[in-house]
Write an enzyme that holds these catalytic residues in place. Sequence first.
Site, mmCIF file in Angstrom:
data_model
loop_
_atom_site.group_PDB
_atom_site.id
_atom_site.type_symbol
_atom_site.label_atom_id
_atom_site.label_comp_id
_atom_site.label_asym_id
_atom_site.label_seq_id
_atom_site.Cartn_x
_atom_site.Cartn_y
_atom_site.Cartn_z
ATOM 1 N N ASP A 1 0.821 -1.213 0.000
ATOM 2 C CA ASP A 1 0.000 0.000 0.000
ATOM 3 C C ASP A 1 0.856 1.265 0.000
ATOM 4 O O ASP A 1 2.073 1.198 0.159
ATOM 5 C CB ASP A 1 -0.959 -0.002 1.199
ATOM 6 C CG ASP A 1 -0.260 -0.346 2.522
ATOM 7 O OD1 ASP A 1 0.982 -0.381 2.551
ATOM 8 O OD2 ASP A 1 -0.952 -0.571 3.520
ATOM 9 N N ASN B 1 -7.482 -2.219 14.100
ATOM 10 C CA ASN B 1 -8.873 -2.630 13.852
ATOM 11 C C ASN B 1 -8.935 -3.874 12.958
ATOM 12 O O ASN B 1 -9.975 -4.212 12.431
ATOM 13 C CB ASN B 1 -9.648 -1.477 13.201
ATOM 14 C CG ASN B 1 -8.987 -0.985 11.922
ATOM 15 O OD1 ASN B 1 -8.003 -1.568 11.459
ATOM 16 N ND2 ASN B 1 -9.528 0.070 11.339
ATOM 17 N N HIS C 1 -7.171 -4.259 10.142
ATOM 18 C CA HIS C 1 -6.978 -4.012 8.701
ATOM 19 C C HIS C 1 -5.710 -4.672 8.174
ATOM 20 O O HIS C 1 -4.740 -4.873 8.886
ATOM 21 C CB HIS C 1 -7.059 -2.522 8.347
ATOM 22 C CG HIS C 1 -5.901 -1.662 8.723
ATOM 23 N ND1 HIS C 1 -6.066 -0.376 9.196
ATOM 24 C CD2 HIS C 1 -4.565 -1.861 8.671
ATOM 25 C CE1 HIS C 1 -4.872 0.163 9.401
ATOM 26 N NE2 HIS C 1 -3.943 -0.723 9.106
ATOM 27 N N GLU D 1 -9.674 -1.371 5.235
ATOM 28 C CA GLU D 1 -10.327 -1.117 6.515
ATOM 29 C C GLU D 1 -11.534 -2.050 6.700
ATOM 30 O O GLU D 1 -11.998 -2.668 5.728
ATOM 31 C CB GLU D 1 -10.776 0.350 6.557
ATOM 32 C CG GLU D 1 -9.631 1.358 6.447
ATOM 33 C CD GLU D 1 -8.820 1.522 7.738
ATOM 34 O OE1 GLU D 1 -8.780 0.586 8.565
ATOM 35 O OE2 GLU D 1 -8.208 2.596 7.914
HETATM 36 C C1 GLP Z 1 -0.376 0.601 8.445
HETATM 37 C C2 GLP Z 1 -0.107 -0.247 7.202
HETATM 38 C C3 GLP Z 1 -0.375 -1.702 7.455
HETATM 39 C C4 GLP Z 1 0.301 -2.145 8.738
HETATM 40 C C5 GLP Z 1 -0.283 -1.355 9.881
HETATM 41 C C6 GLP Z 1 0.250 -1.759 11.238
HETATM 42 O O1 GLP Z 1 -1.686 0.992 8.555
HETATM 43 N N1 GLP Z 1 -0.880 0.186 6.098
HETATM 44 O O2 GLP Z 1 0.096 -2.466 6.353
HETATM 45 O O3 GLP Z 1 0.097 -3.520 8.938
HETATM 46 O O4 GLP Z 1 0.036 0.019 9.650
HETATM 47 O O5 GLP Z 1 1.386 -1.044 11.555
HETATM 48 P P1 GLP Z 1 2.290 -1.325 12.820
HETATM 49 O O6 GLP Z 1 3.108 -2.518 12.493
HETATM 50 O O7 GLP Z 1 3.136 -0.081 12.941
HETATM 51 O O8 GLP Z 1 1.398 -1.526 13.981
#
Ligand code: GLP
Length: 241
Positions: free
Chosen positions: A67, A136, A138, A143
């Site tokens: 993404d 959440n 995702h 989402e």
């Molecule tokens: C972002 C990314 C996700 C990732 C998430 C969790 O929203 N788009 O791909 O899994 O963050 O991030 P973290 O590992 O910092 O908790």
Amino acid sequence: MNIIIARNKAEFDKAAAAVISRQIKKKPDSVLGLATGSTPMGMYSELARMYEKGELDFSKVITFNLDEYIGLHRSHPQSYCYFMHENLFDKINIKEENVNLLDGGASDSQGECEEYEKKIKAVGGIDLQVLGMGHNGHLGFNEPKTPFESITGLVDLTPGTIKANSRFFESVAEVPRRAMSMGMKTILHAKSILFIVSGSEKAEVVAKALKGPVTPEIPASVLQLHPFITVVLDEEAAKYL
Ligand code: GLP
């Protein structure tokens, strides 16, 4: 589903990196789907260390990132393009032409997503997709309530995700409101999946994702349907399993 519960951060990073390393050794021209966030950072350091020691060769590896924020140029320090170069690509021998990232600065974001989906198909699909998870549930930026049939496209971030990700920006106001993300179907089409989650604040959603009903309300619950998935958790994230 193969679940590994790591006892500490070093074990977590090594267990996750080992899954990627095995994949590259089995198939040197593997197509990897990669994720950003704080969770995979140690895993990327471990992969860079393995490369330094001559244990891993990325010269034939192809990558696709999950993404990207819309509106952040590739050179923006919070863009996922910048993150990937900083944390992995600049430290290994991957070829720049084998690195695929959605362009947050593209003038036609929808066209960019369509091209991306085609490129993934053109290389024969993703061999191993790395996934972290948002608070959440995702995946990528898909989402809750995103249909499981979705393909790479444009998404609106929820207020919770904007707030959670604001820790990397100067202020909440600076966090982009929209992003491009591989779709749920794109993710599920990967031949194998490495799902990594750490921290007690995600323990409840981990339990819902891995043991609860399969529902778009918890996007990561769709992973229960995938036949080849390795899950790496730390003890905190695994506490309600
Ligand atoms: C972002 C990314 C996700 C990732 C998430 C969790 O929203 N788009 O791909 O899994 O963050 O991030 P973290 O590992 O910092 O908790």
